[in-house]
Motif scaffolding. Sequence first.
Motif, PDB file in Angstrom:
ATOM      1  N   GLU A  14       0.836  -1.187   0.000  1.00 12.18           N
ATOM      2  CA  GLU A  14       0.000   0.000   0.000  1.00 12.18           C
ATOM      3  C   GLU A  14       0.880   1.249   0.000  1.00 12.18           C
ATOM      4  O   GLU A  14       2.100   1.176   0.148  1.00 12.18           O
ATOM      5  CB  GLU A  14      -0.941  -0.017   1.199  1.00 12.18           C
ATOM      6  CG  GLU A  14      -1.946  -1.154   1.126  1.00 12.18           C
ATOM      7  CD  GLU A  14      -2.987  -1.090   2.230  1.00 12.18           C
ATOM      8  OE1 GLU A  14      -2.784  -0.333   3.206  1.00 12.18           O
ATOM      9  OE2 GLU A  14      -4.003  -1.792   2.117  1.00 12.18           O
ATOM     10  N   LYS A  15       0.246   2.394  -0.168  1.00 11.83           N
ATOM     11  CA  LYS A  15       0.930   3.655  -0.458  1.00 11.83           C
ATOM     12  C   LYS A  15       2.113   3.961   0.464  1.00 11.83           C
ATOM     13  O   LYS A  15       3.221   4.228  -0.002  1.00 11.83           O
ATOM     14  CB  LYS A  15      -0.087   4.803  -0.383  1.00 11.83           C
ATOM     15  CG  LYS A  15       0.512   6.170  -0.678  1.00 11.83           C
ATOM     16  CD  LYS A  15      -0.563   7.244  -0.662  1.00 11.83           C
ATOM     17  CE  LYS A  15       0.040   8.615  -0.935  1.00 11.83           C
ATOM     18  NZ  LYS A  15      -1.013   9.675  -0.958  1.00 11.83           N
ATOM     19  N   GLU A  16       1.913   3.938   1.761  1.00 11.86           N
ATOM     20  CA  GLU A  16       2.959   4.381   2.693  1.00 11.86           C
ATOM     21  C   GLU A  16       4.210   3.509   2.614  1.00 11.86           C
ATOM     22  O   GLU A  16       5.334   4.016   2.513  1.00 11.86           O
ATOM     23  CB  GLU A  16       2.415   4.393   4.128  1.00 11.86           C
ATOM     24  CG  GLU A  16       3.406   4.956   5.134  1.00 11.86           C
ATOM     25  CD  GLU A  16       2.821   5.059   6.537  1.00 11.86           C
ATOM     26  OE1 GLU A  16       3.612   5.248   7.482  1.00 11.86           O
ATOM     27  OE2 GLU A  16       1.584   4.945   6.689  1.00 11.86           O
ATOM     28  N   LYS A  17       4.027   2.197   2.646  1.00 15.69           N
ATOM     29  CA  LYS A  17       5.179   1.291   2.609  1.00 15.69           C
ATOM     30  C   LYS A  17       5.890   1.367   1.257  1.00 15.69           C
ATOM     31  O   LYS A  17       7.130   1.356   1.182  1.00 15.69           O
ATOM     32  CB  LYS A  17       4.717  -0.138   2.888  1.00 15.69           C
ATOM     33  CG  LYS A  17       5.856  -1.159   2.934  1.00 15.69           C
ATOM     34  CD  LYS A  17       6.861  -0.829   4.038  1.00 15.69           C
ATOM     35  CE  LYS A  17       7.955  -1.897   4.114  1.00 15.69           C
ATOM     36  NZ  LYS A  17       8.998  -1.536   5.094  1.00 15.69           N
ATOM     37  N   GLN A  19       5.987   3.946  -0.762  1.00 13.97           N
ATOM     38  CA  GLN A  19       6.694   5.222  -0.799  1.00 13.97           C
ATOM     39  C   GLN A  19       8.044   5.121  -0.086  1.00 13.97           C
ATOM     40  O   GLN A  19       9.063   5.616  -0.579  1.00 13.97           O
ATOM     41  CB  GLN A  19       5.853   6.316  -0.143  1.00 13.97           C
ATOM     42  CG  GLN A  19       4.856   6.989  -1.066  1.00 13.97           C
ATOM     43  CD  GLN A  19       5.464   8.166  -1.811  1.00 13.97           C
ATOM     44  OE1 GLN A  19       6.599   8.544  -1.591  1.00 13.97           O
ATOM     45  NE2 GLN A  19       4.685   8.740  -2.718  1.00 13.97           N
ATOM     46  N   GLN A  20       8.046   4.465   1.057  1.00 12.94           N
ATOM     47  CA  GLN A  20       9.286   4.326   1.837  1.00 12.94           C
ATOM     48  C   GLN A  20      10.352   3.563   1.047  1.00 12.94           C
ATOM     49  O   GLN A  20      11.499   4.005   0.933  1.00 12.94           O
ATOM     50  CB  GLN A  20       9.001   3.606   3.163  1.00 12.94           C
ATOM     51  CG  GLN A  20       8.198   4.419   4.154  1.00 12.94           C
ATOM     52  CD  GLN A  20       7.830   3.615   5.394  1.00 12.94           C
ATOM     53  OE1 GLN A  20       8.142   2.419   5.491  1.00 12.94           O
ATOM     54  NE2 GLN A  20       7.145   4.246   6.326  1.00 12.94           N
ATOM     55  N   ASN A  56      10.006  12.300  -0.413  1.00 11.00           N
ATOM     56  CA  ASN A  56       9.204  11.276  -1.077  1.00 11.00           C
ATOM     57  C   ASN A  56       9.586  11.235  -2.554  1.00 11.00           C
ATOM     58  O   ASN A  56      10.454  12.003  -2.995  1.00 11.00           O
ATOM     59  CB  ASN A  56       7.706  11.544  -0.895  1.00 11.00           C
ATOM     60  CG  ASN A  56       7.336  12.968  -1.279  1.00 11.00           C
ATOM     61  OD1 ASN A  56       7.670  13.424  -2.374  1.00 11.00           O
ATOM     62  ND2 ASN A  56       6.654  13.682  -0.391  1.00 11.00           N
ATOM     63  N   ASP A 325      -4.600   2.132  -4.582  1.00  8.43           N
ATOM     64  CA  ASP A 325      -4.870   1.105  -3.562  1.00  8.43           C
ATOM     65  C   ASP A 325      -6.331   0.650  -3.495  1.00  8.43           C
ATOM     66  O   ASP A 325      -6.697  -0.081  -2.577  1.00  8.43           O
ATOM     67  CB  ASP A 325      -4.452   1.588  -2.160  1.00  8.43           C
ATOM     68  CG  ASP A 325      -2.945   1.720  -1.998  1.00  8.43           C
ATOM     69  OD1 ASP A 325      -2.208   1.151  -2.829  1.00  8.43           O
ATOM     70  OD2 ASP A 325      -2.505   2.389  -1.049  1.00  8.43           O
TER      71      ASP A 325
END
Length: 359
Positions: A14-17, A19-20, A56, A325
């Motif tokens: 998903e987006k957050e992971k 992006q990291q 980011n 997502d």
Amino acid sequence: MIEDFYRLEPYELEKEKKQQLLTKELIELTEFHRENCTEYSRLLGALGYRKEAVKNIEDIPFYPVRMFKEYELLSVDRKEIFKTMTSSGTTGQAVSKIFVDKDTAMMQQKVMIKILSDYWGKKRLPMLIIDSPSVVKDRKTFSARGAAIIGLNIVSRDTVYVLNEDMSLNKDKLKAFLEKYKGQRFIMFGFTFIVWQHFYQELLHSEEEFDLSEGFLMTGGGWKRLESESVGRMEFKKCFQELCGITHFLDHYAMVEQTGCIYAECECGHLHASIYSDVIVRNYKDFSPCEIGEKGMIQVVSVLPHSYPGHSLLTEDEGVIVGEDDCPCGRKGKYIQVIGRMKSAELRGCSDTYADKFR
């Protein structure tokens, strides 16, 4: 770092992971290319780039894709180059040259397999190439068409070219292939206009009928010429379904500058970014990131380009991020719509540049 991605499924983050992971890898790639490619280093210097300022993926500097037509961009010793790929182009156009070493080529193949396996399974399938074998004759220098075909060979257990040297349909080869793999799943691959002009049209006017219902039709390249003839994506699919029973379609968006990272079409008709790449749509006036649903210029990022600075590119295409997502197909990540080439941009897609010969 790339090994972190190989351990994951191509659409599971998903987006957050995502992006990291992407931001960390893209920062490292940016530093590598700055140290090893003079032209790219000059660009970063002119932009006042600072590694510490990147929060980011939107903060990673982008390189205009057109620059590959102007310069020979390498981040490895020229002796390490394994093959050179060129973009599509009409007569008189400059073409991009992409220099690939063995490590980059290996990563491109591994990622291509991971992405496509998510759509038609991990089993290697027989494949019909809707093109002429002449397009891949020079194994050291590939056009975008040739590079795509060679890349797909690795997911095939038997590859048959169904067009002759003059691009006419070889019906004997087609019949032999269908007889050999009767009742089995298989892949068909070709660039959109070539598939329409040299495959569909010949099947349509043939006195024989061909059952292609077990086939998975993968297409790519521009739609500009077909849409000018009022053949859109839905009409294209409808025609093939009615004529020869095809129900499985897989269009995709890709470019030779980021080979391996394709944006493949899901069952819902959406083009998906995998964990190995991402799309940022930028505003025409100030290059700021657009919101979901807002049209702009497409920027693509990829963790694969190692031998050349192609990890963050501003394309000459327009598009929209449709969502992230939440696609009904269940795949995570952004899914996009590609609208087409920006006004005054050169004709570039494999299908469109080939189709230009028929004007």
